[in-house]
Design an enzyme around this catalytic site. Structure first.
Site, mmCIF file in Angstrom:
data_model
loop_
_atom_site.group_PDB
_atom_site.id
_atom_site.type_symbol
_atom_site.label_atom_id
_atom_site.label_comp_id
_atom_site.label_asym_id
_atom_site.label_seq_id
_atom_site.Cartn_x
_atom_site.Cartn_y
_atom_site.Cartn_z
ATOM 1 N N HIS A 198 -0.379 -13.880 6.911
ATOM 2 C CA HIS A 198 -1.443 -13.077 6.307
ATOM 3 C C HIS A 198 -2.388 -12.584 7.385
ATOM 4 O O HIS A 198 -3.397 -13.219 7.691
ATOM 5 C CB HIS A 198 -2.215 -13.914 5.271
ATOM 6 C CG HIS A 198 -1.337 -14.586 4.273
ATOM 7 N ND1 HIS A 198 -1.352 -15.944 4.047
ATOM 8 C CD2 HIS A 198 -0.387 -14.085 3.455
ATOM 9 C CE1 HIS A 198 -0.454 -16.257 3.123
ATOM 10 N NE2 HIS A 198 0.144 -15.138 2.752
ATOM 11 N N GLY A 243 0.809 -1.217 0.000
ATOM 12 C CA GLY A 243 0.000 0.000 0.000
ATOM 13 C C GLY A 243 0.839 1.261 0.000
ATOM 14 O O GLY A 243 0.538 2.227 -0.707
ATOM 15 N N GLU A 263 10.339 4.193 6.565
ATOM 16 C CA GLU A 263 10.401 2.731 6.682
ATOM 17 C C GLU A 263 11.291 2.355 7.852
ATOM 18 O O GLU A 263 12.416 2.839 7.964
ATOM 19 C CB GLU A 263 10.938 2.120 5.385
ATOM 20 C CG GLU A 263 11.353 0.669 5.460
ATOM 21 C CD GLU A 263 10.248 -0.255 5.903
ATOM 22 O OE1 GLU A 263 10.504 -1.072 6.815
ATOM 23 O OE2 GLU A 263 9.129 -0.167 5.351
ATOM 24 N N ALA A 299 6.114 -14.882 -0.577
ATOM 25 C CA ALA A 299 6.313 -16.014 -1.487
ATOM 26 C C ALA A 299 5.948 -15.693 -2.931
ATOM 27 O O ALA A 299 5.848 -16.609 -3.752
ATOM 28 C CB ALA A 299 5.507 -17.219 -1.004
ATOM 29 N N GLY A 344 6.810 -6.266 2.998
ATOM 30 C CA GLY A 344 6.595 -7.699 2.892
ATOM 31 C C GLY A 344 7.049 -8.308 1.585
ATOM 32 O O GLY A 344 7.277 -9.519 1.502
#
Length: 582
Positions: A480, A23, A42, A98, A93
Site C-alpha cells: 500500500h 482509478g 496497460e 487481497a 492491482g
C-alpha cells in the site's frame, strides 16, 4: 474538457488512460458512458481465470520481471525504505490484491483536506457506488486463523475490536451464476471455493477483479484496452500540434509507447489525445512525471512531485507451526478478519493457497529493533544462539499451509519522497527509489506487532517470524504505497487540485493511489475507487452526449451520484514554469 481545438489537429482518442487499476478502470467506464473515445494503456498482460498460475512458484506466470522473461501479475520493487509489492496486468492491482475493501474512519474522511471535498457526508455516496461496483460483502465464513486471532486479541483486552472483513468476492449459489451484480449487463460468475488463492490470481472466476466490472462495462461501451504496452513519454502539444514542453495541454498531448513483452521494446508507437488520465499507480504515474520533469518535457509540474509518499506503516509477520500439527491455514480467502490491539494498529490474517510458498523465501527469525545494538547484529546473534530456530524460520516449504501470516498496519503519520536516480544495484539507467523527506520516516520496527505475533505463536505452539528485507535492510514489505501526486489547494503544497487536475496543465488528471494525501490505516483500494468516481463526476459529457446509465445504476440511484456536477470554484493553477535542467 471541451476547449477549442484547431481544425487541423487530429487525435487518435479523446482520452488516453495510462494504467488499468482502480482509478484507470473507473475513468475508462465513466468517460465511455459520457461519449468519449477511450484508450486504456496497460503494461501488463490480459489474463483469463484459467491462465493464472496454480501456485506462486510458477515464477514466469507469477512475477512481473520482463527483463527476465517473467510476465506475471506480481511486481516487486526494492526501494531504499521498503519492499513494494503491487499488481501487473489488465485490472492492475485487483488481480493480486487481497480483496479487502474498507471505508476509512470518519476521522480520515473529515480530515482538513477531505473536508474541502465535502467531508464524510459528500464522499460516502461515492463509496456506496464503489462498493456495489466492486461487489463488496462481508466475509461469510471464519476459519481457524480467525479464531486464533480473536483469542490473541483477548490477551490484549481487545476482543471487542474483532470484525469480519469486507471483501470483493462472489460467494453466491452455484445454481445462480448469471451476472449477480449488474442485472445482466455484466459477466457470468462462479462462487468462491475458499482455496486461498486470491493473491496468486483467482482461477475460479469468483474474485471481483476490475476486468469483471468497470473494465468489462467500459469495453461494452467501446473503450479499447491495449495491454503489454508502456508509456515512455508524455508531452503537451502547442496550437500547431507540435510537442512543446512549454505548452499547457490546452491542445492535447502526444504519448510515446513501447512493448513490454516484445524484443527491444518493439513495436513502438505514438498516440495523440485531447485528454490524459494517469492511473499507473504511484510507481508508474510518479515515475513517468518525474522522467518528463527531468527531461524538460513537462516544465510546469509542481516541485512537490514525488513528495509525501506514504505506506500504511506496515509489516508482515508469520507464525509457523510444525508440519506434525497437520494444520492447513491456507483454506479461506486472502483476508478474513481483523483486530485492533491499540488505537493506531490494525492486524489481519493473510493467506496464500496451499503450495504457494514463494514469499517464504523472505521469512526470517523475529528480531526486535531499537536498543544499543543494530538489528542485523541481533539477527546474527540469534543465528549463533538459536541455530535450530534459525533453520526453521528460514525454511520456505510449507509456508502457506502451516503459517498464519499477520499483516500489520498503523495510522501513524510518516512519509518519504520518491526520486529518480541511478542506483548502486542498477547503475545503467535512472530508476525510482525512496529518499528521506521532511516527515517522519517509515517505521521498520513496530513493537506491538512483534508482541502480538509472539503471543499468537505461544497460543498455537509455533515460531514467530519476520522477514530478511525488514531485519537486514530496514525495508519492510508494503502493498500500500500512496502519495507523490497529492491533492492540494495550490502547486506550492501538492501536484493536483481538488478535482484531480494537474497544476499547470489542462486536460491532465491523476486518478490512482498517488493522489492520496493521508495514511488511511486500511487497505486503500476502495478509497481510490471512490475518489476516482468523484473525479469523473466532475467531467462533462462529450458535446451533446447523454450519459449512458445502465439499469442497475438508475434503479439504485447511482445516476444522481455520478452525474456531471459542474463546479463554481476557480482552481489556482501554476503560472510559473520550472527552470530547465542542464
Amino acid at each position: 474538457m471541451n476547449q477549442t481545438i484547431p481544425k487541423e489537429q487530429k487525435f487518435d482518442y479523446d482520452v488516453i488512460i495510462v494504467g488499468s487499476g482502480f482509478g484507470g478502470s473507473v475513468s475508462a467506464y465513466r468517460l465511455s458512458q459520457k461519449g468519449y473515445k477511450v484508450l486504456v494503456i496497460e503494461s501488463g498482460k490480459r489474463w483469463k481465470a484459467g491462465d493464472f498460475p496454480k501456485t506462486n512458484w510458477s515464477l514466469r506466470k507469477y512475477l512481473w520481471m520482463p527483463k527476465l522473461g517473467f510476465y506475471g501479475i506480481q511486481r516487486i520493487n526494492l526501494l531504499n525504505d521498503f519492499l513494494l509489492v503491487s499488481g501487473s496486468g489488465v485490472g492492475g492491482g485487483s488481480l493480486v490484491y487481497a480483496c479487502t475493501l474498507y471505508v476509512p474512519s470518519s476521522k480520515v474522511l473529515n480530515s482538513p483536506l477531505y473536508s474541502k471535498m465535502g467531508g464524510e457526508k459528500a464522499l460516502l455516496p461515492y463509496y456506496d457506488v464503489a462498493k456495489h461496483m466492486l461487489g463488496v460483502t462481508e466475509n461469510p465464513q471464519l476459519w481457524e486463523p480467525d479464531h486464533l486471532l480473536l483469542e490473541t486479541a483477548k490477551s490484549f483486552g481487545k476482543e471487542d475490536t474483532f470484525r469480519r472483513t469486507p471483501v470483493g468476492i462472489y460467494f453466491g449459489n452455484k445454481k445462480d451464476i448469471k451476472d449477480p451484480f449488474f442485472e445482466g449487463d455484466g459477466p457470468d460468475r462462479d462462487p468462491c471455493n475458499y482455496c486461498g488463492g486470491c493473491m496468486v490470481g483467482c482461477r475460479h472466476n469468483a474474485k471481483n477483479t476490475l476486468d469483471k466490472n468497470y473494465l468489462y462495462l467500459a469495453e461494452k461501451l467501446g473503450a479499447v484496452i491495449l495491454p503489454e504496452t508502456k508509456v515512455t513519454s508524455l508531452i503537451p502539444l502547442n496550437e500547431k500540434g507540435i510537442p512543446d514542453p512549454e505548452a499547457s495541454g490546452e491542445f492535447g498531448y502526444e504519448l510515446e509507447t513501447k512493448s513490454t513483452t516484445g524484443w527491444f521494446g518493439y513495436p513502438k508507437s505514438k498516440f495523440r489525445s485531447n485528454q490524459v488520465v494517469l492511473s499507473a499507480g504511484v510507481m508508474g504515474t510518479v515515475g513517468l512525471l518525474l522522467k518528463m520533469q527531468q527531461e524538460n518535457k513537462m516544465i510546469r509540474l509542481s516541485e512537490k512531485l514525488g513528495d509525501t509518499v506514504r505506506t500504511n506503516s506496515e509489516t508482515v509477520l508469520p507464525v509457523t507451526v510444525p508440519a506434525s500439527h497437520n494444520a492447513d491455514y491456507s483454506r479461506g480467502i486472502a483476508i478474513t478478519s481483523s483486530v485492533h490491539p491499540d488505537e493506531n494498529t490494525h492486524i489481519e490474517p493473510v493467506r496464500y493457497s496451499k503450495g504457494s510458498d514463494f514469499f517464504g523465501v523472505l521469512a526470517s527469525v523475529m528480531t526486535d529493533g531499537g536498543g544499543k545494538f543494530p538489528r542485523p547484529l541481533k539477527f546474527f546473534w540469534t543465528m549463533v544462539r538459536h541455530p535450530l530456530y534459525f533453520l526453521k524460520a528460514h525454511n520456505p516449504f510449507g509456508f502457506a499451509k502451516n503459517s498464519i501470516i499477520l499483516l500489520v498496519m498503523q495510522t501513524v503519520d510518516n512519509s518519504v519522497r520518491l526520486v529518480r536516480k541511478r542506483r548502486f544495484i542498477w547503475p545503467f539507467q535512472r530508476t525510482i527509489t525512496s529518499a528521506l523527506s521532511t516527515g517522519e520516516p517509515t517505521p521498520t520496527y513496530i513493537p506491538i506487532a512483534n508482541a502480538f505475533t509472539r503471543k499468537l505463536a505461544e497460543i498455537v505452539g509455533g515460531i514467530p517470524r519476520s522477514s530478511l528485507n525488514e531485519t537486514l535492510l530496514s525495508a519492510p514489505v508494503t502493498g500500500h504505497i500512496m502519495g507523490g501526486c497529492i491533492v492540494a489547494e495550490s502547486p506550492e503544497k501538492g501536484v493536483i487540485d481538488l478535482e484531480n487536475k494537474v497544476f499547470g496543465y489542462e486536460n491532465l488528471r491523476v486518478c490512482d493511489a498517488s493522489m492520496l494525501t493521508v495514511n488511511l490505516g486500511v487497505n486503500p483500494s476502495l478509497t481510490i475507487t471512490a475518489l476516482s468516481e468523484r473525479a469523473m463526476s466532475l467531467i462533462p459529457p462529450k458535446e451533446t452526449t447523454q450519459i449512458q446509465f445502465l439499469k442497475f445504476e438508475v434503479k439504485r440511484g447511482f445516476d444522481k451520484t455520478i452525474a456531471f456536477k459542474p463546479t463554481k470554484r476557480v482552481v489556482k493553477k501554476s503560472t510559473t514554469t520550472r527552470k530547465q535542467l542542464s
